[in-house]
Design an enzyme around this catalytic site. Structure first.
Site, PDB file in Angstrom:
ATOM      1  N   GLU A   1     -58.354  26.571  -0.984  1.00 45.71           N
ATOM      2  CA  GLU A   1     -56.899  26.485  -1.148  1.00 45.71           C
ATOM      3  C   GLU A   1     -56.385  25.099  -1.552  1.00 45.71           C
ATOM      4  OE1 GLU A   1     -54.851  28.280   2.146  1.00 45.71           O
ATOM      5  OE2 GLU A   1     -55.499  30.280   1.545  1.00 45.71           O
TER       6      GLU A   1
ATOM      7  N   GLU B   1     -59.383  35.881   0.572  1.00 48.07           N
ATOM      8  CA  GLU B   1     -58.617  35.934   1.826  1.00 48.07           C
ATOM      9  C   GLU B   1     -57.421  36.856   1.673  1.00 48.07           C
ATOM     10  OE1 GLU B   1     -57.044  32.567   3.890  1.00 48.07           O
ATOM     11  OE2 GLU B   1     -58.865  31.379   3.604  1.00 48.07           O
TER      12      GLU B   1
END
Length: 448
Positions: free
Chosen positions: A191, A294
């Site tokens: 991320e 995710e």
């Protein structure tokens, strides 16, 4: 010469193994080699939590505690259960600090492999692919707590020396796993966000791929985009044939109304499709396979059937579009976890008391409110765009206070003998399983 016939490979827009198409269907293993406060129920970042234990119990006992935690958080019983579910992959999040000391960044700590190999060997034994996810890099790749930043700034993108450290570490890790076909891929950095310089972004990926290939020519490498891996506009195509792309799917960040039971499910599915299609566009852009690494929800015990429906709607987007997926997360302290310690366990009793005075949602809301208060009181009102990065910096200050006031006092009340037994709460026989989530997952792993 390594026989790569059993390695997962990129083949056009698909993953294949032994020539057969493969969809990864599995979980992330979060809050293990990188603690996340809201998931584990303890205030602070990974490093802050460990320092709090050291401050209260001493470094030797703290090291002993976390050694036990890391080796007992998941074990053989967890993997037998995962195998029974039909799960074929596990995304394993880890903090770079297990492998190197910031004061000696060229000297690697082999102890990190003791913990990583513990889980990778279980993956191999039970035929579950491991995907290694560097969840934290030096300086932080985004401004939030889950990359273990103590500044609220993504300094990784500001200093080439920090990036070079991560690049060298990936070469070291690739050398260790280069012959293991059950390590399916390397997820380079979790991320990234607030990356401002496209040249820096692309140069980092080119360099880390080159370093890995010096040691390991075969494993898949995952590239994630900016804005917490939802924005790939900066990312240039790479020539390496075993590179694939990863996005994360949390559509409620931009459309919070989808979490309301008042919204018609058909409308929610429409919103999910629009959001997912935007992310899926990278498959056509790069002509490579993609992975939804995710997705998931903070679970409310009073809303489980409704929330499982939301999660299933997210899974359906992956399945309809033949996209591999990993549900976040397998196990935690009753937050996003599929498996979690029973309420009467010592860990849940401790974190239950802590949650009386601290939780992540309030911390986030206070961070935003304090930035607004500061601006409105001492300066002029600021825009939401300007406030967004500042609230992370405010929260990094708040986390220091929360550790002192909302973590250490609870540890100080807990005798060492009781603290040392806390990891037992995560043993499989001490845990509950979400039956609703289990039924949903089985629908796609065993019946799909």
């Amino acid at each position: 010469m390594t026989n790569i016939s059993n390695f997962v490979q990129v083949n056009g827009e698909d993953f294949t193994v032994n020539g057969k198409k493969l969809l990864f269907r599995g979980f992330g293993l979060g809050t293990w080699m990188n603690l996340e406060h809201f998931m584990i129920g303890l205030a602070g970042t990974d490093s802050m939590i460990k320092q709090a234990f050291a401050d209260v119990y001493g470094k030797e006992r703290s090291d002993k505690f976390f050694d036990r935690f890391l080796l007992e958080f998941v074990d053989e019983r967890d993997f037998a259960y995962l195998k029974s579910l039909g799960v074929n992959s596990l995304r394993i999040a880890f903090n770079y600090k297990y492998f190197l000391d910031d004061q000696n960044p060229e000297q690697y700590n082999e102890q990190g492999f003791v913990y990583l190999d513990h889980v990778v060997s279980l993956c191999e034994k039970y035929g579950i692919y491991a995907i290694l996810d560097m969840h934290c890099v030096p300086g932080g790749q985004n401004p939030d707590w889950h990359c273990d930043t103590n500044s609220g700034l993504p300094l990784f993108w500001e200093y080439s020396a920090l990036r070079d450290t991560a690049i060298g570490l990936w070469g070291h890790i690739a050398r260790h796993y280069r012959k293991n076909p059950w390590v399916a891929a390397y997820d380079i950095v979790n991320e990234p966000s607030l990356v401002k310089d496209a040249k820096v972004f692309n140069e980092f990926y080119r360099k880390v791929i080159a370093e890995i290939r010096k040691n390991d020519p075969h494993h898949i490498i995952f590239i994630e985009g900016n804005r917490f891996t939802t924005d790939f506009s900066m990312i240039e195509p790479v020539e390496d044939p075993q590179v694939a792309y990863e996005f994360h799917f949390y559509p409620f960040v931009d459309e919070p109304a989808v979490l309301s039971p008042e919204m018609d499910r058909r409308r929610r599915k429409e919103i999910f499709k629009i959001s997912f299609d935007k992310l899926l566009a990278i498959r056509s852009k790069y002509k490579r396979p993609v992975w939804c690494g995710e997705f998931g929800l903070d679970l409310n015990p009073d809303m489980i059937p409704f929330q499982v429906g939301i999660i299933e709607d997210m899974v359906e987007q992956c399945e309809i579009n033949e996209v591999s997926w990993a549900l976040w997360t397998y196990k935690d302290s009753a937050c996003m976890g599929f498996v979690y310690p029973k309420e009467e366990t010592p860990w849940r009793q401790l974190t239950g008391r802590i949650r009386q005075v601290w939780n992540q949602q309030e911390e986030q809301a206070m961070g935003e409110a304090l930035v607004d208060y500061m601006a409105n009181t001492y300066f002029k009102p600021i825009s939401e765009e300007f406030r967004y990065p500042l609230q992370f910096r405010m929260r990094s200050i708040m986390q220091v206070i929360c550790v002192e006031q909302n973590l250490k006092p609870f540890l100080q009340e807990l005798p060492w003998e009781e603290a040392y037994r806390l990891p037992e709460s995560f043993h499989f026989d001490q845990c509950e399983i979400s039956e609703e989530l289990e039924r949903m997952v089985r629908k796609y792993t065993l019946e799909g």
